[in-house]
Scaffold this active site. Structure first.
Site, PDB file in Angstrom:
ATOM      1  N   SER A   1       0.749  -1.220  -0.020  1.00 16.86           N
ATOM      2  CA  SER A   1       0.192   0.027  -0.350  1.00 16.86           C
ATOM      3  C   SER A   1       0.745   1.352  -0.003  1.00 16.86           C
ATOM      4  O   SER A   1       0.168   2.398  -0.120  1.00 16.86           O
ATOM      5  CB  SER A   1      -0.983  -0.063   1.127  1.00 16.86           C
ATOM      6  OG  SER A   1      -2.095  -0.954   0.980  1.00 16.86           O
TER       7      SER A   1
ATOM      8  N   LYS B   1      -0.019   3.941  -2.886  1.00 17.80           N
ATOM      9  CA  LYS B   1      -0.779   4.644  -2.562  1.00 17.80           C
ATOM     10  C   LYS B   1      -0.201   6.177  -2.569  1.00 17.80           C
ATOM     11  O   LYS B   1      -0.959   7.069  -2.875  1.00 17.80           O
ATOM     12  CB  LYS B   1      -1.673   4.466  -1.518  1.00 17.80           C
ATOM     13  CG  LYS B   1      -2.708   3.016  -1.511  1.00 17.80           C
ATOM     14  CD  LYS B   1      -3.678   3.020  -0.393  1.00 17.80           C
ATOM     15  CE  LYS B   1      -4.596   1.797  -0.528  1.00 17.80           C
ATOM     16  NZ  LYS B   1      -4.210   0.484  -0.346  1.00 17.80           N
TER      17      LYS B   1
ATOM     18  N   ASP C   1      -8.359 -13.078  -2.273  1.00 17.48           N
ATOM     19  CA  ASP C   1      -8.877 -11.715  -1.677  1.00 17.48           C
ATOM     20  C   ASP C   1     -10.141 -11.310  -2.182  1.00 17.48           C
ATOM     21  O   ASP C   1     -10.520 -10.360  -1.818  1.00 17.48           O
ATOM     22  CB  ASP C   1      -7.577 -10.564  -2.155  1.00 17.48           C
ATOM     23  CG  ASP C   1      -6.392 -10.632  -1.257  1.00 17.48           C
ATOM     24  OD1 ASP C   1      -6.519 -11.232  -0.140  1.00 17.48           O
ATOM     25  OD2 ASP C   1      -5.385 -10.188  -1.761  1.00 17.48           O
TER      26      ASP C   1
ATOM     27  N   SER D   1      -5.868   3.027   4.287  1.00 22.53           N
ATOM     28  CA  SER D   1      -5.560   2.348   3.231  1.00 22.53           C
ATOM     29  C   SER D   1      -6.714   1.713   2.210  1.00 22.53           C
ATOM     30  O   SER D   1      -6.625   0.834   2.125  1.00 22.53           O
ATOM     31  CB  SER D   1      -4.517   1.289   3.717  1.00 22.53           C
ATOM     32  OG  SER D   1      -3.682   1.106   2.640  1.00 22.53           O
ATOM     33  N   ASN D   2      -7.535   2.778   1.810  1.00 21.95           N
ATOM     34  CA  ASN D   2      -8.626   2.211   1.067  1.00 21.95           C
ATOM     35  C   ASN D   2      -8.346   1.897  -0.371  1.00 21.95           C
ATOM     36  O   ASN D   2      -7.941   2.656  -1.004  1.00 21.95           O
ATOM     37  CB  ASN D   2      -9.684   3.410   0.974  1.00 21.95           C
ATOM     38  CG  ASN D   2     -11.031   2.559   0.648  1.00 21.95           C
ATOM     39  OD1 ASN D   2     -11.087   2.309  -0.557  1.00 21.95           O
ATOM     40  ND2 ASN D   2     -12.054   2.969   1.418  1.00 21.95           N
ATOM     41  N   ASN D   3      -8.534   0.746  -0.677  1.00 19.30           N
ATOM     42  CA  ASN D   3      -8.020   0.148  -2.010  1.00 19.30           C
ATOM     43  C   ASN D   3      -9.155   0.544  -3.073  1.00 19.30           C
ATOM     44  O   ASN D   3      -8.617   1.128  -4.093  1.00 19.30           O
ATOM     45  CB  ASN D   3      -7.857  -1.430  -1.985  1.00 19.30           C
ATOM     46  CG  ASN D   3      -6.656  -1.821  -1.175  1.00 19.30           C
ATOM     47  OD1 ASN D   3      -5.812  -1.197  -0.757  1.00 19.30           O
ATOM     48  ND2 ASN D   3      -6.730  -3.292  -1.130  1.00 19.30           N
TER      49      ASN D   3
ATOM     50  N   THR E   1       1.715   3.419   5.554  1.00 20.89           N
ATOM     51  CA  THR E   1       2.092   1.639   5.742  1.00 20.89           C
ATOM     52  C   THR E   1       1.780   0.978   4.719  1.00 20.89           C
ATOM     53  O   THR E   1       0.971   1.417   3.687  1.00 20.89           O
ATOM     54  CB  THR E   1       1.237   1.184   7.095  1.00 20.89           C
ATOM     55  OG1 THR E   1       0.145   1.414   6.937  1.00 20.89           O
ATOM     56  CG2 THR E   1       1.786   1.740   8.062  1.00 20.89           C
ATOM     57  N   GLY E   2       2.328  -0.324   4.487  1.00 23.39           N
ATOM     58  CA  GLY E   2       1.935  -1.120   3.459  1.00 23.39           C
ATOM     59  C   GLY E   2       2.160  -2.521   4.091  1.00 23.39           C
ATOM     60  O   GLY E   2       3.162  -3.065   4.710  1.00 23.39           O
ATOM     61  N   SER E   3       1.499  -3.509   3.911  1.00 25.62           N
ATOM     62  CA  SER E   3       1.420  -4.904   4.416  1.00 25.62           C
ATOM     63  C   SER E   3       0.710  -5.894   3.273  1.00 25.62           C
ATOM     64  O   SER E   3      -0.506  -5.787   2.980  1.00 25.62           O
ATOM     65  CB  SER E   3       0.799  -4.911   5.762  1.00 25.62           C
ATOM     66  OG  SER E   3       1.105  -6.335   6.138  1.00 25.62           O
TER      67      SER E   3
END
Length: 481
Positions: free
Chosen positions: A71, A74, A164, A315-317, A428-430
């Site tokens: 993420s 973004k 997912d 963190s809205n995809n 952040t990213g995960s």
């Protein structure tokens, strides 16, 4: 073990832990030590730190190595959107018609046209229906056409993982969609299960917004084990509830739907019926609105400079994918991810950055085909700081240690009680085997730093890697040459 050999590393470890009695050690040496953590055995980690004012490199480790960013991508998507679309850009959803009015009747077709708004909720569709009713419309003699052609029909991103597919963060992308909440998890429904006190009884289930677009196969019961879960069968809207939920307990889960445009059709028809408006014709999915159609009602989103707050904090995809396709529509008249990626590349070129140094295939970072180096991220952070929209973008980033969900975001539980609390602004990213943290932090001398840390291919869970990220942030906040 020879104690003398390990004493310097032990001292470094104690210093990083915050012991003031140990002599100061240079931050680059501390960072070297942190990146040698066993959590990274067999993995790849990239870190770059630069002076935010001058751009001078203060530390680098594998800085040019392209890695899966998750993420952190973004950052690129939202920065480009602020430039390409502009801070005041608003998404729109419109009701239009090609027919004339004959008293309470609308003689032609009516169109619900979506321009990609990922924030529109059922209440907004109800408000559109109420606008029609307030104009005296009680009957539509033609068809009700749901126009989602502003974006293409590709509902998922390139190489998104199959497992997912039913999750809220892997929801399908449509120009005509609906969010069940103010987090704007577009393309999903909230499924609430309540377990009766009596063991062995089926759980009670409700769906929000209420709709018969999904079907429930409820095999979940009240009982011990706490293994309750929901899956959606591929290609359908059959929600399968299984397992046990503790007696008297409640569970809320967000589940994506198959074809969100059709969910909108279901809900908007409900909204029209609530207003006493009857449609005599057919439901048509995916038809284009004629250029000659007249607008009868419209809903607009908040401006982009406000929308990036929930997008980046949470963190809205789906919001990220909507922005990518909206950029493509604006720059190339094509609501596709590829056109959006080209628009992002154009933004990078205008900022003096090299788009050929990275690979981008979506807007959110959900695909593992995205590849970005920590150097590129720091280049982006430096360039963004020079933009007129920077303050809004910087504020929208998660802020370490702030418990307010719409301030601290994905960093709200991290780095509390440290020099990084209320200091670090970062994304952040995960993903499995992927963790990233990139942003801004001010050191003890008042100097702002930009940094990016991206880690790939570790086999542990994320906790040890995030612990190292936290220690890196603390070391940066206490920088010593």
């Amino acid at each position: 073990m020879h104690v003398g050999r390990w004493l310097p590393l032990l001292c470094l470890s104690v210093f990083i832990g915050g012991c003031a009695s140990v002599s100061p050690t240079s931050t680059p040496a501390i960072l070297d030590h942190l990146l040698a953590d066993p959590a990274f055995n067999g993995a790849t980690v990239s870190l770059m730190v630069r002076d935010a004012r001058s751009g001078t490199t203060l530390y680098q480790h594998n800085a040019r190595t392209r890695l899966v960013p998750a993420s952190n991508l973004k950052l690129l998507t939202t920065a480009a959107a602020m430039d390409v679309l502009g801070p005041h850009y608003r998404f729109s959803t419109q009701v239009l018609s090609t027919g004339g009015r004959q008293g309470e009747r609308l003689a032609g077709n009516m169109y619900l046209r979506g321009l990609g708004d990922p924030t529109v909720q059922f209440a907004d569709y109800q408000a559109l229906a109420a606008q029609l009713a307030s104009q005296g419309v009680r009957e539509v003699q033609g068809d009700l056409v749901f126009d989602d052609t502003w974006f293409d029909a590709e509902r998922l991103g390139v190489d998104w993982a199959q497992d997912d597919e039913s999750t809220y963060y892997g929801a399908q992308i449509s120009a005509l969609t609906v969010s069940p909440d103010s987090d704007f998890d577009a393309g999903t429904l909230i499924v609430t299960a309540k377990a009766p006190v009596a063991v062995g009884q089926p759980v009670n289930v409700s769906v929000s917004p209420a709709t018969d677009y999904v079907q429930l196969s409820n095999r979940a019961v009240s009982g011990p084990g706490n293994d309750y879960g929901i899956t959606r069968q591929h290609g359908t809207n059959l929600l399968q509830l299984r397992g046990a939920l503790a007696p008297g307990k409640q569970s809320r889960q967000w589940v994506s739907v198959w074809e969100p445009t059709q969910l909108v059709a279901n809900l908007f028809e409900q909204a029209l019926a609530q207003q006493g408006i009857k449609v005599q014709g057919r439901r048509v999915i995916g038809g284009a609105t004629p250029a000659t159609a007249t607008t009868l009602a419209e809903h607009q989103s908040a401006p982009l400079q406000d929308l990036i707050t929930p997008l980046l904090k949470l963190s809205n995809n789906n919001m990220s994918e909507a922005l990518l396709k909206a950029m493509g529509r604006k720059t190339a008249d094509a609501g596709t991810a590829a056109a959006g990626v080209a628009a992002v590349a154009g933004f990078m070129t205008r900022q003096g950055l090299d788009p050929s140094a990275l690979s981008q295939v979506d807007g959110s970072g959900l695909s593992r085909r995205n590849l970005v180096s920590s150097q590129t991220f720091t280049d982006l952070l430096l360039a963004s700081a020079r933009q007129p929209w920077f303050d809004a973008w910087y504020t929208a980033l998660p802020i370490a240690g702030d418990p307010d969900r719409m301030v601290g975001g994905s960093l709200r539980y991290r780095l509390r009680g440290t020099a990084a609390q209320n200091n670090l602004h970062a994304k952040t990213g995960s993903m499995a085997g992927v963790s990233s943290l990139s942003g801004y932090i001010t050191d003890a001398n008042g100097r702002r730093l930009v940094f990016s840390m991206v880690s790939n291919n570790y086999l542990s869970d994320a906790a040890p890697v995030r612990a190292v990220e936290n220690r890196v942030a603390r070391a940066l906040a206490q920088w010593q040459d």
